[in-house]
Design a protein around this motif. Structure first.
Motif, short mmCIF file in Angstrom:
data_model
loop_
_atom_site.label_atom_id
_atom_site.label_comp_id
_atom_site.label_asym_id
_atom_site.label_seq_id
_atom_site.Cartn_x
_atom_site.Cartn_y
_atom_site.Cartn_z
N UNK A 1 1.08 4.26 -3.44
CA UNK A 1 0.70 5.68 -3.48
C UNK A 1 1.49 6.49 -4.50
N UNK A 2 2.82 6.55 -4.38
CA UNK A 2 3.60 7.32 -5.35
C UNK A 2 3.47 6.77 -6.78
N UNK A 3 3.39 5.46 -6.92
CA UNK A 3 3.26 4.88 -8.26
C UNK A 3 1.95 5.30 -8.90
N UNK A 4 0.87 5.32 -8.12
CA UNK A 4 -0.43 5.72 -8.67
C UNK A 4 -0.45 7.21 -9.02
N UNK A 5 0.21 8.03 -8.23
CA UNK A 5 0.28 9.46 -8.57
C UNK A 5 0.95 9.69 -9.92
N UNK B 1 0.84 -1.22 0.00
CA UNK B 1 0.00 0.00 0.00
C UNK B 1 0.87 1.26 0.00
N UNK B 2 1.92 1.23 0.80
CA UNK B 2 2.81 2.40 0.87
C UNK B 2 3.47 2.65 -0.47
N UNK C 1 -7.96 4.95 -6.53
CA UNK C 1 -7.36 3.63 -6.73
C UNK C 1 -6.61 3.17 -5.48
N UNK C 2 -5.92 4.11 -4.84
CA UNK C 2 -5.20 3.76 -3.62
C UNK C 2 -6.17 3.35 -2.51
N UNK D 1 -0.35 6.67 6.83
CA UNK D 1 -0.92 8.02 6.94
C UNK D 1 -0.17 9.01 6.04
N UNK D 2 1.17 9.02 6.00
CA UNK D 2 1.85 9.96 5.09
C UNK D 2 1.54 9.70 3.61
N UNK D 3 1.34 8.45 3.23
CA UNK D 3 1.01 8.14 1.83
C UNK D 3 -0.36 8.70 1.49
N UNK D 4 -1.33 8.45 2.35
CA UNK D 4 -2.67 8.98 2.14
C UNK D 4 -2.63 10.51 2.11
N UNK D 5 -1.86 11.10 3.01
CA UNK D 5 -1.75 12.57 3.05
C UNK D 5 -1.17 13.12 1.75
N UNK D 6 -0.19 12.44 1.18
CA UNK D 6 0.41 12.94 -0.07
C UNK D 6 -0.60 12.86 -1.22
N UNK D 7 -1.44 11.83 -1.23
CA UNK D 7 -2.48 11.72 -2.26
C UNK D 7 -3.53 12.81 -2.08
#
Length: 196
Positions: free
Chosen positions: A81-85, A77-78, A97-98, A135-141
């Protein structure tokens, strides 16, 4: 031989052992979603295409396997996030998607508390790990979608994740309950309220 006081690094696993472990984690996650964390070990072995002895060599106790699947999915999951962005057409689409991956993770995680009922400290440590990584991954999205003007800017990652988790409660007890659909509506609602 002189003792330098340094600890020797743990031996690296052979490539085939690492592949077997990865196959086991992916198979166990699929079986846990389908049949719960109490699924028979033979079902996991069949899904992974390995013998039962291989499972017990890597994970002597069921809780060891559940925890390893949990950590494996947190890391997946972590990383997603960046890959989906980078790959999704918009930040809001990446967020959606995330969140779907996060819902799948929560379904697998559901039985963790039962599997670790005698280890409150271990469970608390895993929950802290989960929050620290996701939480940081969700926050970046959320930040990317807000910066693009697609959603409101006052939604915190932790609150969104709590809301998603609450929508997933009880999904395992009612086959007609579609947590994924409700979570999709939640994510869509973030966008509609911003546009409206």
């Amino acid at each position: 031989m002189e003792d330098t006081g340094e600890q020797a690094a743990p031996p690296r696993k052979r490539a085939d052992a690492r592949r077997n472990e990865q196959a086991l984690l992916e198979a166990a996650a699929a079986v846990f979603v389908r049949s719960g964390v109490q699924a028979p070990v033979r079902e996991i072995a069949a899904e992974a295409g390995v013998g039962m002895g291989t499972i017990y060599r890597h994970f002597p106790q069921r809780a060891d396997l559940v925890i390893a699947v949990y950590r494996h999915q947190v890391e997946a999951c972590a990383a997603a996030g960046p890959a989906l962005l980078e790959s999704a057409p918009t930040p809001h689409a990446a967020l959606g998607r995330w969140v779907r991956l996060f819902v799948e993770f929560l379904v697998t995680k559901h039985g963790l508390a039962g599997a670790m009922r005698d280890d409150d400290a271990g469970f608390a440590a895993l929950h802290g790990y989960f929050l620290d990584r996701l939480v940081p991954v969700c926050a970046s999205l959320l930040d990317a979608a807000a910066a693009a003007g697609e959603i409101e800017t006052d939604v915190s990652a932790l609150n969104l994740m709590h809301g998603i988790g609450n929508l997933c409660i009880g999904a395992d007890k009612d086959p007609g309950y579609d947590a994924g659909r409700l979570v999709d509506l939640l994510v869509a609602g973030l966008r509609r309220s911003a546009v409206g």
